[in-house]
Design an enzyme around this catalytic site. Structure first.
Site, PDB file in Angstrom:
ATOM      1  N   ASN A  51       0.912  -1.167   0.000  1.00  0.00           N
ATOM      2  CA  ASN A  51       0.000   0.000   0.000  1.00  0.00           C
ATOM      3  C   ASN A  51       0.936   1.198   0.000  1.00  0.00           C
ATOM      4  O   ASN A  51       1.679   1.389   0.967  1.00  0.00           O
ATOM      5  CB  ASN A  51      -0.878  -0.059   1.240  1.00  0.00           C
ATOM      6  N   ASN A  83      -6.560  10.260  -0.396  1.00  0.00           N
ATOM      7  CA  ASN A  83      -6.613   9.140  -1.336  1.00  0.00           C
ATOM      8  C   ASN A  83      -6.183   9.615  -2.713  1.00  0.00           C
ATOM      9  O   ASN A  83      -6.210  10.819  -3.007  1.00  0.00           O
ATOM     10  CB  ASN A  83      -8.041   8.587  -1.414  1.00  0.00           C
ATOM     11  N   CYS A  95      -5.176   6.596   7.923  1.00  0.00           N
ATOM     12  CA  CYS A  95      -4.528   5.647   7.002  1.00  0.00           C
ATOM     13  C   CYS A  95      -3.575   4.830   7.864  1.00  0.00           C
ATOM     14  O   CYS A  95      -2.542   5.355   8.306  1.00  0.00           O
ATOM     15  CB  CYS A  95      -3.779   6.397   5.898  1.00  0.00           C
ATOM     16  N   GLY A  96      -3.939   3.580   8.100  1.00  0.00           N
ATOM     17  CA  GLY A  96      -3.161   2.773   9.028  1.00  0.00           C
ATOM     18  C   GLY A  96      -1.748   2.513   8.535  1.00  0.00           C
ATOM     19  O   GLY A  96      -0.760   2.768   9.246  1.00  0.00           O
ATOM     20  N   ASN A  97      -1.644   2.019   7.301  1.00  0.00           N
ATOM     21  CA  ASN A  97      -0.305   1.762   6.754  1.00  0.00           C
ATOM     22  C   ASN A  97       0.473   3.080   6.638  1.00  0.00           C
ATOM     23  O   ASN A  97       1.682   3.110   6.910  1.00  0.00           O
ATOM     24  CB  ASN A  97      -0.414   1.101   5.376  1.00  0.00           C
ATOM     25  N   ASN A 136     -11.720   6.263  10.046  1.00  0.00           N
ATOM     26  CA  ASN A 136     -12.357   6.304   8.728  1.00  0.00           C
ATOM     27  C   ASN A 136     -13.405   5.204   8.689  1.00  0.00           C
ATOM     28  O   ASN A 136     -13.405   4.303   9.513  1.00  0.00           O
ATOM     29  CB  ASN A 136     -11.305   6.174   7.612  1.00  0.00           C
ATOM     30  N   HIS A 172     -15.618   1.918   7.662  1.00  0.00           N
ATOM     31  CA  HIS A 172     -15.426   0.575   7.091  1.00  0.00           C
ATOM     32  C   HIS A 172     -16.660  -0.287   7.310  1.00  0.00           C
ATOM     33  O   HIS A 172     -17.332  -0.166   8.331  1.00  0.00           O
ATOM     34  CB  HIS A 172     -14.253  -0.134   7.778  1.00  0.00           C
ATOM     35  N   GLU A 224     -10.699  -0.148  -1.200  1.00  0.00           N
ATOM     36  CA  GLU A 224     -10.558   1.090  -0.445  1.00  0.00           C
ATOM     37  C   GLU A 224     -11.355   2.236  -1.077  1.00  0.00           C
ATOM     38  O   GLU A 224     -11.269   2.472  -2.286  1.00  0.00           O
ATOM     39  CB  GLU A 224      -9.089   1.513  -0.366  1.00  0.00           C
ATOM     40  N   CYS A 282      -4.515  -2.778   3.632  1.00  0.00           N
ATOM     41  CA  CYS A 282      -5.247  -1.648   4.196  1.00  0.00           C
ATOM     42  C   CYS A 282      -5.161  -1.768   5.718  1.00  0.00           C
ATOM     43  O   CYS A 282      -5.750  -2.694   6.290  1.00  0.00           O
ATOM     44  CB  CYS A 282      -6.702  -1.657   3.729  1.00  0.00           C
ATOM     45  N   GLY A 283      -4.414  -0.871   6.338  1.00  0.00           N
ATOM     46  CA  GLY A 283      -4.195  -0.973   7.786  1.00  0.00           C
ATOM     47  C   GLY A 283      -5.470  -0.735   8.578  1.00  0.00           C
ATOM     48  O   GLY A 283      -5.822  -1.531   9.456  1.00  0.00           O
ATOM     49  N   GLY A 336      -8.349  -1.075   7.423  1.00  0.00           N
ATOM     50  CA  GLY A 336      -9.236  -2.195   7.078  1.00  0.00           C
ATOM     51  C   GLY A 336      -8.995  -3.383   7.977  1.00  0.00           C
ATOM     52  O   GLY A 336      -9.939  -4.054   8.424  1.00  0.00           O
TER      53      GLY A 336
HETATM   54  N1  LIG Z   1      -9.021   4.542   1.696  1.00  0.00           N
HETATM   55  C1  LIG Z   1      -9.085   4.962   3.099  1.00  0.00           C
HETATM   56  C2  LIG Z   1      -7.800   5.732   3.484  1.00  0.00           C
HETATM   57  C3  LIG Z   1      -6.547   4.870   3.384  1.00  0.00           C
HETATM   58  C4  LIG Z   1      -6.645   3.650   4.241  1.00  0.00           C
HETATM   59  C5  LIG Z   1      -5.607   2.571   4.021  1.00  0.00           C
HETATM   60  N2  LIG Z   1      -4.628   2.817   2.994  1.00  0.00           N
HETATM   61  C6  LIG Z   1      -4.957   2.197   5.329  1.00  0.00           C
HETATM   62  O1  LIG Z   1      -3.815   1.709   5.351  1.00  0.00           O
HETATM   63  O2  LIG Z   1      -5.657   2.334   6.367  1.00  0.00           O
HETATM   64  C7  LIG Z   1     -10.301   5.866   3.284  1.00  0.00           C
HETATM   65  O3  LIG Z   1     -10.764   6.448   2.305  1.00  0.00           O
HETATM   66  O4  LIG Z   1     -10.771   5.987   4.432  1.00  0.00           O
END
Ligand SMILES: N[C@H](CCC[C@H](N)C(=O)O)C(=O)O
Length: 269
Positions: A14, A65, A74-76, A149, A151, A200, A209-210, A212
């Protein structure tokens, strides 16, 4: 305009373009984010990250994004920021104040406590977020959570049997999700092992996706399906999510610098 330096980083594939703006302010608009994130005409990334000074934390991190939309978490990306800053750090984000510790080749980040209220996810109207009374084709009754965010997470026998590239955008843009939604499909081969795929919001299918992984473990634990510590296997590799006694979920995993470079932003106006 002088060229600006950037770091290309990723967490399990990611990937991010990171601008360290401590001491040199950088406030990209949506169009500039999209141009820099473009994998053919720009540097290319799933998310763009700007690291700033903070009055309340070691640093502030802002996330966009690749579609240009700013997001709260954004976790990662948070692990990438923690690895960049080094040591123990606090990170001010729009989704909350995070605490992190750099590790060899990565970092662990306390992502706080998940929120399950329907209006915190958010959803367009009141529903039981343990299992939404909704279905999209064969995918039904997901759990919902906000981990900085939004989910939803479906539990299925085989995540790879789901054509997430087709159903993902349909769900992401469903009006029941006023801020759109990140879509996870998960299987639990064991109480301490999850297989997860994520569509995502604003980025599509990513290798990891962290948030996620945090959201999927949070929903699984809320349903009594998972232990306190879960290894989450994503296409790009594994993350370890641990629920602490205080209810906080801590995510640990790799975060690396792939390369550094400079970009003349005048080329992207
Ligand atoms: N797409 C996610 C943000 C990036 C999350 C993902 N890259 C992670 O590592 O958490 C959103 O719109 O809330």
């Amino acid at each position: 305009m002088a060229p600006r330096s950037f770091l290309k980083m990723h967490g399990l594939g990611n990937d991010f373009v990171v601008f360290d703006a401590r001491g040199d302010a950088f406030d990209p608009d949506a169009d500039l984010v999209r141009r820099l994130a473009d994998r053919r005409t720009g540097i290319g990334c799933d998310q763009l990250i700007v690291v700033d000074a903070s009055a309340v934390a070691t640093v502030r991190a802002r996330f966009w994004n690749c579609d240009g939309e700013a997001v709260g978490a954004c976790g990662n990306g948070s692990r990438a920021v923690a690895a960049l800053v080094g040591g123990d750090a606090s990170i001010e984000t729009a989704g909350g104040l995070l605490t992190a510790t750099a590790l060899v080749g990565g970092a662990s980040v306390d992502m706080g406590t998940p929120r399950f209220d329907w209006d915190a996810v958010p959803l367009a109207y009141a529903m039981d977020t343990l299992a939404l009374p909704l279905a999209w084709g064969l995918l039904a009754n997901p759990g919902a959570a906000n981990v900085g965010n939004p989910h939803i997470v479906f539990f299925v026998a085989d995540p790879d049997a789901i054509d997430l590239g087709v159903i993902g955008p349909e769900i992401e843009h469903d009006p029941v999700f006023p801020e759109r939604i990140n879509v996870g499909v998960a299987a639990l081969p064991a109480r301490d092992h999850m297989v997860l795929r994520v569509w995502e919001r604003g980025a599509g299918l990513t290798r990891a996706c962290g948030t996620g992984a945090v959201a999927a473990v949070a929903v699984a634990q809320r349903r009594g399906l998972a232990d306190a510590r879960v290894t989450v296997s994503l296409p790009g590799g594994d993350l370890v999510i641990t629920r602490q006694d205080d209810g906080h979920l801590v995510m640990a995993g790799p975060a690396v610098i792939a390369f550094t470079g400079t970009v003349d932003l005048e080329d992207y106006r």
